[in-house]
Write a protein that holds these residues in place. Structure first.
Motif, short mmCIF file in Angstrom:
data_model
loop_
_atom_site.label_atom_id
_atom_site.label_comp_id
_atom_site.label_asym_id
_atom_site.label_seq_id
_atom_site.Cartn_x
_atom_site.Cartn_y
_atom_site.Cartn_z
N SER A 288 0.83 -1.21 0.00
CA SER A 288 0.00 0.00 0.00
C SER A 288 0.86 1.26 0.00
N THR B 17 2.28 1.76 -3.47
CA THR B 17 1.25 2.33 -4.36
C THR B 17 1.08 3.82 -4.08
N PHE C 78 1.76 3.31 -8.40
CA PHE C 78 1.94 2.08 -9.17
C PHE C 78 0.58 1.45 -9.46
N ARG C 79 0.36 1.03 -10.72
CA ARG C 79 -0.99 0.52 -11.03
C ARG C 79 -1.01 -0.57 -12.09
N HIS C 80 0.06 -1.32 -12.23
CA HIS C 80 0.02 -2.48 -13.12
C HIS C 80 -0.95 -3.51 -12.54
N MET C 81 -1.69 -4.16 -13.43
CA MET C 81 -2.80 -5.02 -13.00
C MET C 81 -2.41 -6.15 -12.05
N SER D 270 -1.89 -5.07 -8.61
CA SER D 270 -3.00 -4.33 -7.99
C SER D 270 -4.19 -5.20 -7.67
N SER D 271 -4.30 -6.33 -8.36
CA SER D 271 -5.53 -7.11 -8.28
C SER D 271 -5.21 -8.59 -8.09
N GLU D 272 -5.54 -9.07 -6.93
CA GLU D 272 -5.25 -10.47 -6.56
C GLU D 272 -5.86 -11.47 -7.56
N PRO D 273 -7.16 -11.38 -7.88
CA PRO D 273 -7.72 -12.39 -8.79
C PRO D 273 -7.02 -12.39 -10.15
N ASN D 274 -6.67 -11.21 -10.65
CA ASN D 274 -6.00 -11.16 -11.95
C ASN D 274 -4.59 -11.71 -11.86
N MET E 135 -0.96 -11.82 -5.20
CA MET E 135 -0.63 -10.54 -5.81
C MET E 135 0.85 -10.27 -5.54
N THR F 75 -7.69 -0.26 -13.31
CA THR F 75 -7.24 -1.60 -13.05
C THR F 75 -8.04 -2.08 -11.86
N PRO F 76 -8.49 -3.33 -11.83
CA PRO F 76 -9.12 -3.79 -10.59
C PRO F 76 -8.14 -3.59 -9.42
N THR G 64 -7.29 -4.71 -5.41
CA THR G 64 -7.52 -5.48 -4.19
C THR G 64 -7.19 -4.57 -3.01
N ASP H 114 -4.11 -0.31 3.02
CA ASP H 114 -4.86 0.86 2.56
C ASP H 114 -5.60 1.51 3.73
N GLN I 150 -4.97 5.47 -6.95
CA GLN I 150 -4.59 5.29 -8.35
C GLN I 150 -5.34 6.28 -9.25
#
Lengths: 349, 349, 349
Positions: free
Chosen positions: A33, A36, A41-44, A47-51, A60, B23-24, B26, B31, B225
């Motif tokens: 956090s 970020t 920083f905002r690469h997928m 940033s996103s656990e499911p992705n 992540m 971006t999604p 998490t 945070d 973001q």
């Protein structure tokens, strides 16, 4: 015997010396956090656990540069507390991805030494290795720094300069186990451009600028437990040649990398750093801009889901990057250039 | 084709257009800690896991405004990168609470368009929806922004202005499943005053002031973001009409909301935002104060544990709120007023 | 009746009064990361989960001072919102270690009262106790503050001054269950010096300096949900005798403690604070230095793995600590001394 660490001086290093660095560091979601919030920083996948999981990561992952700063920070009290200059990086390979909950520790080996002709300083080459709690290598790199001598009468060591590659070959890049970029979602990633869309020689102006505040770089550098004095002590800094605290070079790398999202939004996985130079110092109040050039483009053996791009990332201060400032005809960096980073990324095809 | 995102211009939008935002994100405990550290947020259910669970939350929920910023931030690169002004919000309903570990993503639909008579700008109305990883709606709202045209010769779209409610009705508020405020502990919450204690028309001066630093609003806005350039780039800002970076309006909402704890300590659950205006810009160095007015007070059908309060939250800069500054006789905002927010809270009875 | 908390005035306190403080606080890895980033904290057990577990901790513990700030912060709205001065601490015992995920709450009992002869202020002594969600005591301490009267005609309470120990005895220190420092790794901890290596009377200059920014101390103090107005409101502060926001004294304690790593790298576990004085105010822009003196050294009954050191930690502003600035011949603190802390640590032998 003094109980405070005054750091190693040039004469304290010897070839083959192994240094176990303190302190191991458990990395957490809190560190992510802060990263970020400091760089945007905002690469997928970061940033996103499911992705991230969909791409074969266990969770992540941390940005590779965050892992780098954590591994690097450990080396400062032993390697560069008495450094005059951080001269370069080479052969920096990223290995196992780092996830929240992992504990990283660093050891270094002295692989080269050369006393300068002035007799007052010398260059120390160290190979530093960061490992996680499973003893997997997360980072393996060489850096060399110019360090002062304390005892000017100390004998000069035999000169030994390691043979370092100008760039890593694509075959040397570590592809973390389990990664599969086949089902990559460019809507959610924020950029339509994949490996195939980039051409060697192409330059990209990342457009956005970000101004650095003292509190920001101090917070970042302490997060990495990097103890280099020049970043924190304005009482001492008022008497240096700039009159100011210097910003940790790695802070600029992460800022420039985050700015490069705009144009390289799918370059989320760093595989290696071939070379890096902090061309000029930066200070609070500077606004950082960045541009990139595609230096090379290589298929990866046996993989149709990803390819490798070799990129040059250049950061500038108080100078928008639309004219791609770099070096003059004399081969010297433009005064506004603050970073020249040559690195490999793995990118979805 | 340029690989950098220059954002959509007015002529790029069309009625019914659906935009999947990158971006999604998490959301994590990291945070939450940053949010606490930036605003001093201290409502009980968002600070204490056992107390949150006692009220029927699955875990310690994020402040609704933190969820708002995360959902909102995603829309910036597609909707408002070329915005001249953020004109308003309406019909903003909060749905499922957001917990650490949830992944939020945002999609928007263009529901209104109106080119301005100058032919250089137009107003775009978008309905943005934030969903969690279980496809539950966490936030559904309309905002409208004035966006520049790039190609002044582009045809004006047919004018379509959505019919937006001035306020949501209490029956439209979403009461998250499982919540039960019956066993609410006012000793631990820090305020004795529950729903029944507030009267329509009552005004509360929240007393405390908080001064904003550049590092703070930058850290906050990057955490979300949110990539709007005006918040980060002093090199460009030095030439704008203020000569300074502008602070993200949402930063002021969260600051004012946190200040409002002192007087509204049990107003921890936002159910809806009816309307919001960023009346004047704010800059680093401003000290923010806040006051509230109770606009409405409604029972909630079938609930004896909670009631709804409709509140106006007004924030000021460098102007303590004891004289409740708002609008002049001409209907214009006082120059020191920076926020006018009309929202519904669910409050223990 | 006003709904805002204007805090207790001297006449509102009575002997034996019990105060339940709002708001319980669930501590997380996010709080730990912020703490690291604000102070550069780097003691091994608080940085590395596996090493903490090896020493018998259930997980990576929070620095004891972070726990202190969280417990302390709760008391501010009830005890010291109208304080003129924070006069002292005594008998501060740390109990159960605090881990991420723990929820801490605070209650206080008024144990002493003395109206000053001017009739305008009085001294309030409170015994504050922080408990975790298992009802284990994590912190138990006395502090006394000078508080203003609102109603100057209010009767003076009977004077009652508690009998406070100048220092806790080594036998009174709480050794958390399960701790075993036998297998302590000094390579990974960053310091070779264990309990046996320190001598009574020994002084250590911690050498490094750290400059404080406004954003940093505000972020820290809000993280602790400490609401004292003097730290945040520059609009009001411009008219105080300094013209500036004052920094929370606890911020200086944590800074000085982090600086003391360099010389006391294995003093990771605070057992007690005997006494503490914030000798002079600090402001943004000050550079903090620190030195320590070993006041006492005691074996711990039945333990061969650890011993106790009683330390004086002195922090200075804009004054490197190599000359160990402390008090003048008149017994008054040197104008550059900002902290004088007398505390016990448990240290590996």
């Amino acid at each position: 015997m003094t109980k405070t660490n005054t750091g190693n001086f040039f004469e304290d290093f010897f070839l083959g010396q192994e240094i176990v660095h303190a302190t191991p560091r458990t990395l957490t979601e809190g560190d992510v956090s802060l990263y970020t919030s400091l760089y945007g920083f905002r690469h997928m996948p970061q940033s996103s656990e499911p992705n991230a999981v969909e791409l074969g990561f266990e969770a992540m992952p941390l940005d590779d540069m965050l892992a780098f700063h954590m591994v690097f920070g450990k080396t400062v009290p032993d390697v560069s507390l008495n450094a005059v200059a951080n001269l370069g990086y080479a052969a920096c390979q990223f290995g196992a991805p780092v996830y929240p909950g992992d504990t990283v520790r660093t050891t270094s080996t002295v692989i080269g030494l050369k006393q300068n002709s002035n007799g007052k300083t010398g260059v120390v080459y160290v190979n530093s290795v960061g490992m996680n709690q499973k003893n997997e290598v997360v980072l393996d790199y060489v850096r060399w720094v110019m360090v002062t001598k304390k005892d000017l009468d100390a004998d000069a060591p035999e000169t030994a300069i390691p043979n370092l590659p100008a760039t890593l070959d694509v075959d040397e890049l570590v592809i973390p186990e389990g990664l599969d970029f086949s089902n990559y979602d460019t809507d959610l990633s924020g950029s339509d451009f994949l490996w195939a869309d980039y051409e060697i020689g192409e330059k990209i102006d990342h457009m956005d600028g970000m101004t650095i505040e003292e509190a920001e770089h101090q917070i970042a550098t302490r997060l990495y437990q990097n103890t280099a004095k020049v970043h924190f002590d304005q009482f001492a800094a008022k008497d240096n040649r700039f009159g100011k605290r210097l910003i940790y070079g790695g802070h600029i790398i992460s800022l420039a990398r985050s700015l490069s999202f705009n144009g390289l939004g799918n370059a989320f996985k760093i595989a290696a750093i071939n070379a890096g130079a902090h061309a000029n110092p930066t200070f609070a109040g500077n606004t950082i801009f960045a541009w990139s050039e595609v230096l090379d483009k290589q298929e990866i053996k046996g993989r149709s889901d990803m390819g490798a791009l070799r990129l040059r990332l250049v950061a500038t201060k108080d100078h928008p990057a639309s004219d791609f400032p770099y070096k003059g005809e004399d081969g010297k960096y433009h005064a506004d250039v603050v970073l020249d980073l040559d690195y490999w990324v793995l990118m979805p095809r």
